[in-house]
Motif scaffolding. Sequence first.
Motif, PDB file in Angstrom:
ATOM      1  N   LYS A   1     -35.013 -39.035 -38.486  1.00 17.67           N
ATOM      2  CA  LYS A   1     -35.111 -37.569 -38.407  1.00 17.67           C
ATOM      3  C   LYS A   1     -33.771 -36.934 -38.036  1.00 17.67           C
ATOM      4  O   LYS A   1     -33.296 -36.015 -38.710  1.00 17.67           O
ATOM      5  CB  LYS A   1     -36.168 -37.156 -37.374  1.00 17.67           C
ATOM      6  N   SER A   2     -33.182 -37.414 -36.947  1.00 13.76           N
ATOM      7  CA  SER A   2     -31.915 -36.839 -36.470  1.00 13.76           C
ATOM      8  C   SER A   2     -30.802 -37.078 -37.475  1.00 13.76           C
ATOM      9  O   SER A   2     -29.944 -36.207 -37.684  1.00 13.76           O
ATOM     10  CB  SER A   2     -31.545 -37.429 -35.108  1.00 13.76           C
ATOM     11  N   THR A   3     -30.802 -38.261 -38.095  1.00 12.82           N
ATOM     12  CA  THR A   3     -29.786 -38.558 -39.101  1.00 12.82           C
ATOM     13  C   THR A   3     -29.891 -37.583 -40.270  1.00 12.82           C
ATOM     14  O   THR A   3     -28.879 -37.056 -40.753  1.00 12.82           O
ATOM     15  CB  THR A   3     -29.936 -40.004 -39.618  1.00 12.82           C
ATOM     16  N   ALA A   4     -31.108 -37.316 -40.727  1.00  8.02           N
ATOM     17  CA  ALA A   4     -31.310 -36.371 -41.834  1.00  8.02           C
ATOM     18  C   ALA A   4     -30.794 -34.986 -41.470  1.00  8.02           C
ATOM     19  O   ALA A   4     -30.136 -34.318 -42.275  1.00  8.02           O
ATOM     20  CB  ALA A   4     -32.789 -36.315 -42.214  1.00  8.02           C
ATOM     21  N   ALA A   5     -31.080 -34.550 -40.251  1.00  8.49           N
ATOM     22  CA  ALA A   5     -30.610 -33.236 -39.808  1.00  8.49           C
ATOM     23  C   ALA A   5     -29.092 -33.194 -39.734  1.00  8.49           C
ATOM     24  O   ALA A   5     -28.457 -32.215 -40.156  1.00  8.49           O
ATOM     25  CB  ALA A   5     -31.225 -32.893 -38.455  1.00  8.49           C
ATOM     26  N   ARG A   6     -28.480 -34.264 -39.208  1.00  8.34           N
ATOM     27  CA  ARG A   6     -27.018 -34.295 -39.088  1.00  8.34           C
ATOM     28  C   ARG A   6     -26.347 -34.355 -40.458  1.00  8.34           C
ATOM     29  O   ARG A   6     -25.295 -33.729 -40.664  1.00  8.34           O
ATOM     30  CB  ARG A   6     -26.583 -35.481 -38.216  1.00  8.34           C
ATOM     31  N   VAL A   7     -26.932 -35.104 -41.380  1.00 11.77           N
ATOM     32  CA  VAL A   7     -26.368 -35.180 -42.737  1.00 11.77           C
ATOM     33  C   VAL A   7     -26.320 -33.786 -43.365  1.00 11.77           C
ATOM     34  O   VAL A   7     -25.320 -33.407 -43.994  1.00 11.77           O
ATOM     35  CB  VAL A   7     -27.190 -36.156 -43.601  1.00 11.77           C
ATOM     36  N   GLY A   8     -27.380 -33.006 -43.184  1.00  7.52           N
ATOM     37  CA  GLY A   8     -27.368 -31.634 -43.700  1.00  7.52           C
ATOM     38  C   GLY A   8     -26.250 -30.816 -43.098  1.00  7.52           C
ATOM     39  O   GLY A   8     -25.584 -30.033 -43.790  1.00  7.52           O
ATOM     40  N   GLY A   9     -26.007 -30.995 -41.793  1.00  7.41           N
ATOM     41  CA  GLY A   9     -24.927 -30.265 -41.138  1.00  7.41           C
ATOM     42  C   GLY A   9     -23.563 -30.691 -41.620  1.00  7.41           C
ATOM     43  O   GLY A   9     -22.668 -29.854 -41.796  1.00  7.41           O
ATOM     44  N   ILE A  10     -23.381 -31.989 -41.850  1.00  3.11           N
ATOM     45  CA  ILE A  10     -22.087 -32.483 -42.341  1.00  3.11           C
ATOM     46  C   ILE A  10     -21.788 -31.911 -43.722  1.00  3.11           C
ATOM     47  O   ILE A  10     -20.661 -31.492 -44.014  1.00  3.11           O
ATOM     48  CB  ILE A  10     -22.086 -34.027 -42.385  1.00  3.11           C
TER      49      ILE A  10
END
Length: 215
Positions: free
Chosen positions: A61-70
């Motif tokens: 979940k957190s990885t998916a959110a961070r990927v969107g931010g990157i």
Amino acid sequence: PAVSPSKETGLIRRVLDGFCWKSTADMVNYLGMLLTGITIPHWLGKHPMSAYNGNKPGVGKSTAARVGGIITEGKMPVSVSFNPNDEEFEKQLATRICMGDRTVIIDNAKKGGHVREIESPVLERSITDPVLNYRRLGSNQAISKPNDVTFSLTMNFTKMSRDLRRRSIPINLYREENVRDVKFPISDLEAYVAEHRIELLAELCGMVMRRLEAG
């Protein structure tokens, strides 16, 4: 650097394949949020929050959110913790907005004690207001800016209030086996996305352009 729309979709498909989506709809919702992030000036105050829900910790979940931010910002987004005290929670959001963040991740929100569901009037208005307004820490001055910020909330089997659900798009991840036994297609997905950000933006822009050309 300038981004030229691409007709390819190989890189973005590889990124999407790196997650254990509960259904195809969840993958589509995630792709929609990536497209929202790069076209955000058109949707000031009219874009939903991403609500990432997992069936267990460590499903991504957190990885998916961070990927969107990157992809959106070109840097690793900073997470904040959910606080049921709305006044304290507003201070956290205000700090990130004051720092210029366009991606705000409320990571690992939990209900506990007397809190039966995640609810927050300040988060509700942050999602839908065309202009964000917060009180500046330590003063009576206000922080104000057009709402080009994408908010993301990550949680495990946590219930949101009705008003937050109405303002959110669900993105569910699901994994039956032990997450420690899973080998992901890309070992360090965040580093991969950072390295190929311009190419990923080109593929996303290409999707937008093809949609426009198709009427």
